[in-house]
Write an enzyme that holds these catalytic residues in place. Sequence first.
Site, short mmCIF file in Angstrom:
data_model
loop_
_atom_site.label_atom_id
_atom_site.label_comp_id
_atom_site.label_asym_id
_atom_site.label_seq_id
_atom_site.Cartn_x
_atom_site.Cartn_y
_atom_site.Cartn_z
N LYS A 50 -33.05 -0.41 166.69
CA LYS A 50 -33.53 -1.79 166.58
C LYS A 50 -32.39 -2.80 166.77
O LYS A 50 -31.21 -2.44 166.72
CB LYS A 50 -34.22 -1.96 165.21
CG LYS A 50 -35.47 -1.09 165.05
CD LYS A 50 -36.18 -1.40 163.74
CE LYS A 50 -37.45 -0.57 163.59
NZ LYS A 50 -38.18 -0.92 162.34
N TYR A 63 -46.46 -3.38 167.70
CA TYR A 63 -46.75 -3.32 166.26
C TYR A 63 -48.17 -3.79 165.92
O TYR A 63 -48.44 -4.16 164.78
CB TYR A 63 -45.71 -4.14 165.49
CG TYR A 63 -44.39 -3.41 165.34
CD1 TYR A 63 -44.29 -2.26 164.53
CD2 TYR A 63 -43.25 -3.83 165.99
CE1 TYR A 63 -43.10 -1.58 164.38
CE2 TYR A 63 -42.04 -3.15 165.85
CZ TYR A 63 -41.97 -2.03 165.05
OH TYR A 63 -40.80 -1.35 164.90
N PHE A 115 -45.87 -9.47 156.98
CA PHE A 115 -44.56 -9.52 157.65
C PHE A 115 -44.67 -9.43 159.18
O PHE A 115 -43.66 -9.42 159.88
CB PHE A 115 -43.64 -8.41 157.12
CG PHE A 115 -44.20 -7.01 157.25
CD1 PHE A 115 -44.12 -6.31 158.46
CD2 PHE A 115 -44.80 -6.38 156.17
CE1 PHE A 115 -44.63 -5.03 158.60
CE2 PHE A 115 -45.32 -5.09 156.30
CZ PHE A 115 -45.23 -4.42 157.52
N ARG A 141 -38.35 11.76 160.80
CA ARG A 141 -38.60 10.84 159.68
C ARG A 141 -37.63 11.17 158.53
O ARG A 141 -37.15 10.28 157.83
CB ARG A 141 -40.06 10.94 159.20
CG ARG A 141 -41.11 10.47 160.20
CD ARG A 141 -41.16 8.98 160.44
NE ARG A 141 -41.40 8.19 159.25
CZ ARG A 141 -41.83 6.92 159.27
NH1 ARG A 141 -42.10 6.31 160.43
NH2 ARG A 141 -42.00 6.24 158.17
N THR A 185 -38.45 3.51 154.74
CA THR A 185 -38.53 2.20 155.40
C THR A 185 -37.55 1.21 154.78
O THR A 185 -36.83 0.50 155.49
CB THR A 185 -39.97 1.64 155.27
OG1 THR A 185 -40.89 2.64 155.73
CG2 THR A 185 -40.14 0.37 156.06
N ARG A 196 -31.03 5.13 158.06
CA ARG A 196 -31.30 3.83 157.44
C ARG A 196 -30.38 3.58 156.24
O ARG A 196 -29.93 2.46 156.01
CB ARG A 196 -32.78 3.72 157.06
CG ARG A 196 -33.66 3.44 158.28
CD ARG A 196 -35.13 3.63 158.00
NE ARG A 196 -35.97 3.07 159.05
CZ ARG A 196 -37.29 3.27 159.12
NH1 ARG A 196 -37.90 4.01 158.20
NH2 ARG A 196 -37.99 2.73 160.11
N ASN A 238 -34.20 -2.58 159.75
CA ASN A 238 -33.86 -1.26 159.19
C ASN A 238 -33.39 -0.25 160.24
O ASN A 238 -33.63 0.95 160.12
CB ASN A 238 -35.04 -0.73 158.35
CG ASN A 238 -36.31 -0.56 159.15
OD1 ASN A 238 -36.34 -0.85 160.35
ND2 ASN A 238 -37.35 -0.08 158.50
N HIS A 267 -36.58 3.02 164.45
CA HIS A 267 -38.00 3.36 164.34
C HIS A 267 -38.17 4.86 164.50
O HIS A 267 -37.40 5.50 165.21
CB HIS A 267 -38.77 2.64 165.47
CG HIS A 267 -40.19 3.08 165.63
ND1 HIS A 267 -41.20 2.56 164.86
CD2 HIS A 267 -40.77 4.01 166.44
CE1 HIS A 267 -42.36 3.15 165.20
NE2 HIS A 267 -42.12 4.02 166.15
N GLU A 270 -46.42 5.58 171.97
CA GLU A 270 -45.20 4.76 171.93
C GLU A 270 -44.23 5.13 173.05
O GLU A 270 -43.58 4.27 173.64
CB GLU A 270 -44.55 4.88 170.55
CG GLU A 270 -45.41 4.26 169.46
CD GLU A 270 -44.96 4.58 168.03
OE1 GLU A 270 -45.60 4.04 167.10
OE2 GLU A 270 -44.00 5.35 167.84
P1 ADP Z 1 -41.74 2.69 159.18
O1 ADP Z 1 -40.94 2.02 160.29
O2 ADP Z 1 -40.84 3.34 158.16
O3 ADP Z 1 -42.80 3.63 159.72
P2 ADP Z 1 -43.88 0.78 158.69
O4 ADP Z 1 -44.62 1.45 159.81
O5 ADP Z 1 -44.58 0.61 157.38
O6 ADP Z 1 -42.48 1.52 158.39
O7 ADP Z 1 -43.42 -0.68 159.15
C1 ADP Z 1 -42.98 -0.92 160.46
C2 ADP Z 1 -41.74 -1.80 160.39
O8 ADP Z 1 -42.10 -3.07 159.82
C3 ADP Z 1 -40.62 -1.30 159.47
O9 ADP Z 1 -39.80 -0.31 160.06
C4 ADP Z 1 -39.87 -2.58 159.16
O10 ADP Z 1 -39.04 -2.97 160.27
C5 ADP Z 1 -41.02 -3.56 159.04
N1 ADP Z 1 -41.49 -3.69 157.65
C6 ADP Z 1 -42.19 -2.77 156.93
N2 ADP Z 1 -42.46 -3.21 155.69
C7 ADP Z 1 -41.91 -4.46 155.61
C8 ADP Z 1 -41.84 -5.46 154.58
N3 ADP Z 1 -42.41 -5.26 153.39
N4 ADP Z 1 -41.19 -6.63 154.86
C9 ADP Z 1 -40.64 -6.83 156.07
N5 ADP Z 1 -40.67 -5.94 157.09
C10 ADP Z 1 -41.29 -4.76 156.87
MG MG Z 2 -44.48 3.19 160.89
#
Ligand code: ADP
Ligand code: MG
Length: 139
Positions: free
Chosen positions: A11, A51, A59, A87, A93, A104, A114, A117, A128
Amino acid sequence: MATNKTFTMIKPDAVEAGNIGAITKMIEEAGFTIKAMKLTKLSSERAGEFYEVHKERPFYNDLCAYMSSGAIVPMILEKENAIEDFRALIGATNPQDAAEGTIRNLFAKSIEANAIHGSDSDENAGIEGSFFFAGTEKF
Ligand code: ADP
Ligand code: MG
Protein backbone atom coordinates in the site's frame (compact mmCIF):
# COMPACT_ATOMS: atom_id res chain seq x y z
CA MET A 1 -11.34 -25.43 -4.80
CA ALA A 2 -8.01 -24.16 -3.46
CA THR A 3 -5.90 -22.49 -6.15
CA ASN A 4 -2.69 -22.06 -4.12
CA LYS A 5 -2.71 -18.45 -5.27
CA THR A 6 -3.33 -15.21 -3.46
CA PHE A 7 -3.32 -11.53 -4.36
CA THR A 8 -1.50 -8.80 -2.45
CA MET A 9 -0.61 -5.17 -2.84
CA ILE A 10 1.96 -3.11 -0.99
CA LYS A 11 0.00 0.00 0.00
CA PRO A 12 1.00 3.68 -0.45
CA ASP A 13 2.42 4.15 3.08
CA ALA A 14 4.87 1.27 2.67
CA VAL A 15 5.90 2.27 -0.87
CA GLU A 16 6.41 5.87 0.31
CA ALA A 17 8.52 4.67 3.27
CA GLY A 18 10.84 2.75 0.93
CA ASN A 19 9.78 -0.70 2.13
CA ILE A 20 9.04 -2.44 -1.21
CA GLY A 21 12.31 -4.39 -1.01
CA ALA A 22 12.04 -5.38 2.64
CA ILE A 23 8.44 -6.56 2.26
CA THR A 24 9.09 -8.45 -0.99
CA LYS A 25 12.06 -10.16 0.68
CA MET A 26 9.83 -11.33 3.56
CA ILE A 27 7.24 -12.62 1.07
CA GLU A 28 9.84 -14.64 -0.86
CA GLU A 29 11.56 -15.91 2.29
CA ALA A 30 8.18 -17.17 3.52
CA GLY A 31 8.04 -19.44 0.45
CA PHE A 32 5.77 -17.49 -1.90
CA THR A 33 6.60 -17.27 -5.61
CA ILE A 34 5.80 -13.96 -7.33
CA LYS A 35 3.70 -14.73 -10.44
CA ALA A 36 2.91 -11.12 -11.43
CA MET A 37 4.02 -7.74 -10.07
CA LYS A 38 3.98 -4.06 -11.05
CA LEU A 39 4.31 -0.53 -9.67
CA THR A 40 1.13 1.41 -10.38
CA LYS A 41 -1.32 3.93 -8.92
CA LEU A 42 -5.11 3.78 -8.47
CA SER A 43 -7.48 6.63 -9.26
CA SER A 44 -9.99 7.22 -6.46
CA GLU A 45 -12.67 5.69 -8.75
CA ARG A 46 -10.61 2.50 -9.23
CA ALA A 47 -9.85 2.36 -5.47
CA GLY A 48 -13.59 2.64 -4.86
CA GLU A 49 -14.21 -0.24 -7.23
CA PHE A 50 -11.54 -2.42 -5.57
CA TYR A 51 -13.02 -1.81 -2.10
CA GLU A 52 -16.69 -1.93 -3.26
CA VAL A 53 -17.49 -4.55 -0.58
CA HIS A 54 -16.67 -1.96 2.10
CA LYS A 55 -18.79 0.85 0.64
CA GLU A 56 -21.19 0.91 3.59
CA ARG A 57 -18.37 1.08 6.16
CA PRO A 58 -17.68 4.49 7.78
CA PHE A 59 -14.02 4.46 6.68
CA TYR A 60 -14.77 3.81 2.97
CA ASN A 61 -14.21 7.37 1.64
CA ASP A 62 -11.01 7.83 3.64
CA LEU A 63 -9.79 4.41 2.51
CA CYS A 64 -10.36 5.25 -1.17
CA ALA A 65 -8.55 8.60 -0.76
CA TYR A 66 -5.64 6.92 1.01
CA MET A 67 -5.38 4.03 -1.48
CA SER A 68 -5.22 6.49 -4.40
CA SER A 69 -2.74 8.84 -2.66
CA GLY A 70 0.43 7.20 -3.95
CA ALA A 71 2.03 4.29 -5.75
CA ILE A 72 1.16 0.69 -4.90
CA VAL A 73 2.70 -2.67 -5.81
CA PRO A 74 0.07 -5.32 -6.66
CA MET A 75 1.26 -8.93 -6.96
CA ILE A 76 -0.10 -12.39 -7.59
CA LEU A 77 1.60 -14.95 -5.33
CA GLU A 78 1.73 -18.73 -5.34
CA LYS A 79 2.31 -21.15 -2.48
CA GLU A 80 0.58 -24.19 -1.04
CA ASN A 81 -2.21 -22.93 1.29
CA ALA A 82 -1.53 -19.40 -0.03
CA ILE A 83 -4.57 -17.52 1.33
CA GLU A 84 -4.24 -18.66 4.94
CA ASP A 85 -0.43 -18.59 5.06
CA PHE A 86 -0.31 -15.09 3.59
CA ARG A 87 -2.88 -13.71 6.05
CA ALA A 88 -0.69 -15.15 8.83
CA LEU A 89 2.41 -13.48 7.32
CA ILE A 90 0.78 -10.03 7.16
CA GLY A 91 -0.94 -10.11 10.58
CA ALA A 92 -4.12 -8.47 11.88
CA THR A 93 -5.75 -5.46 10.15
CA ASN A 94 -4.91 -3.20 13.09
CA PRO A 95 -1.11 -3.17 13.48
CA GLN A 96 -1.57 -2.86 17.25
CA ASP A 97 -3.08 -6.36 17.17
CA ALA A 98 -0.67 -7.79 14.57
CA ALA A 99 1.59 -10.54 15.91
CA GLU A 100 5.28 -9.85 16.42
CA GLY A 101 7.30 -10.21 13.23
CA THR A 102 4.34 -9.95 10.84
CA ILE A 103 4.52 -7.47 7.95
CA ARG A 104 1.90 -5.17 9.47
CA ASN A 105 3.59 -5.36 12.89
CA LEU A 106 6.87 -4.28 11.31
CA PHE A 107 5.73 -1.77 8.69
CA ALA A 108 2.13 -0.55 9.17
CA LYS A 109 1.51 3.03 10.31
CA SER A 110 -2.17 2.75 11.36
CA ILE A 111 -5.31 0.61 10.97
CA GLU A 112 -5.89 2.37 7.62
CA ALA A 113 -2.31 2.77 6.38
CA ASN A 114 -1.50 -0.83 7.21
CA ALA A 115 1.26 -1.50 4.65
CA ILE A 116 -0.24 -4.42 2.75
CA HIS A 117 -3.36 -6.16 1.46
CA GLY A 118 -4.03 -9.92 1.45
CA SER A 119 -7.00 -11.65 -0.19
CA ASP A 120 -9.42 -13.38 2.15
CA SER A 121 -10.56 -16.24 -0.13
CA ASP A 122 -9.66 -18.09 -3.33
CA GLU A 123 -12.61 -16.45 -5.07
CA ASN A 124 -11.51 -12.92 -4.10
CA ALA A 125 -7.87 -13.67 -4.96
CA GLY A 126 -9.05 -14.48 -8.50
CA ILE A 127 -11.20 -11.35 -8.76
CA GLU A 128 -8.51 -9.07 -7.28
CA GLY A 129 -5.70 -10.54 -9.38
CA SER A 130 -7.76 -10.01 -12.55
CA PHE A 131 -8.54 -6.43 -11.44
CA PHE A 132 -4.85 -5.57 -11.90
CA PHE A 133 -3.48 -8.20 -14.26
CA ALA A 134 -6.25 -9.21 -16.67
CA GLY A 135 -4.76 -9.53 -20.13
CA THR A 136 -1.12 -9.49 -18.99
CA GLU A 137 1.33 -12.34 -19.52
CA LYS A 138 1.08 -15.07 -16.85
CA PHE A 139 4.10 -17.11 -15.70
P1 ADP B 1 -8.01 -6.61 5.85
O1 ADP B 1 -7.21 -5.73 4.90
O2 ADP B 1 -7.17 -7.05 7.03
O3 ADP B 1 -8.69 -7.77 5.14
P2 ADP B 1 -10.61 -5.31 5.93
O4 ADP B 1 -10.94 -6.11 4.70
O5 ADP B 1 -11.55 -5.37 7.08
O6 ADP B 1 -9.15 -5.69 6.48
O7 ADP B 1 -10.45 -3.77 5.54
C1 ADP B 1 -9.87 -3.38 4.33
C2 ADP B 1 -8.92 -2.23 4.61
O8 ADP B 1 -9.68 -1.11 5.08
C3 ADP B 1 -7.90 -2.47 5.72
O9 ADP B 1 -6.76 -3.19 5.30
C4 ADP B 1 -7.56 -1.05 6.14
O10 ADP B 1 -6.67 -0.43 5.20
C5 ADP B 1 -8.92 -0.39 6.04
N1 ADP B 1 -9.64 -0.42 7.32
C6 ADP B 1 -10.20 -1.51 7.91
N2 ADP B 1 -10.80 -1.19 9.08
C7 ADP B 1 -10.60 0.15 9.24
C8 ADP B 1 -10.97 1.10 10.24
N3 ADP B 1 -11.67 0.73 11.32
N4 ADP B 1 -10.59 2.40 10.07
C9 ADP B 1 -9.90 2.78 8.98
N5 ADP B 1 -9.52 1.94 7.98
C10 ADP B 1 -9.86 0.63 8.11
MG1 MG C 1 -10.18 -7.73 3.69
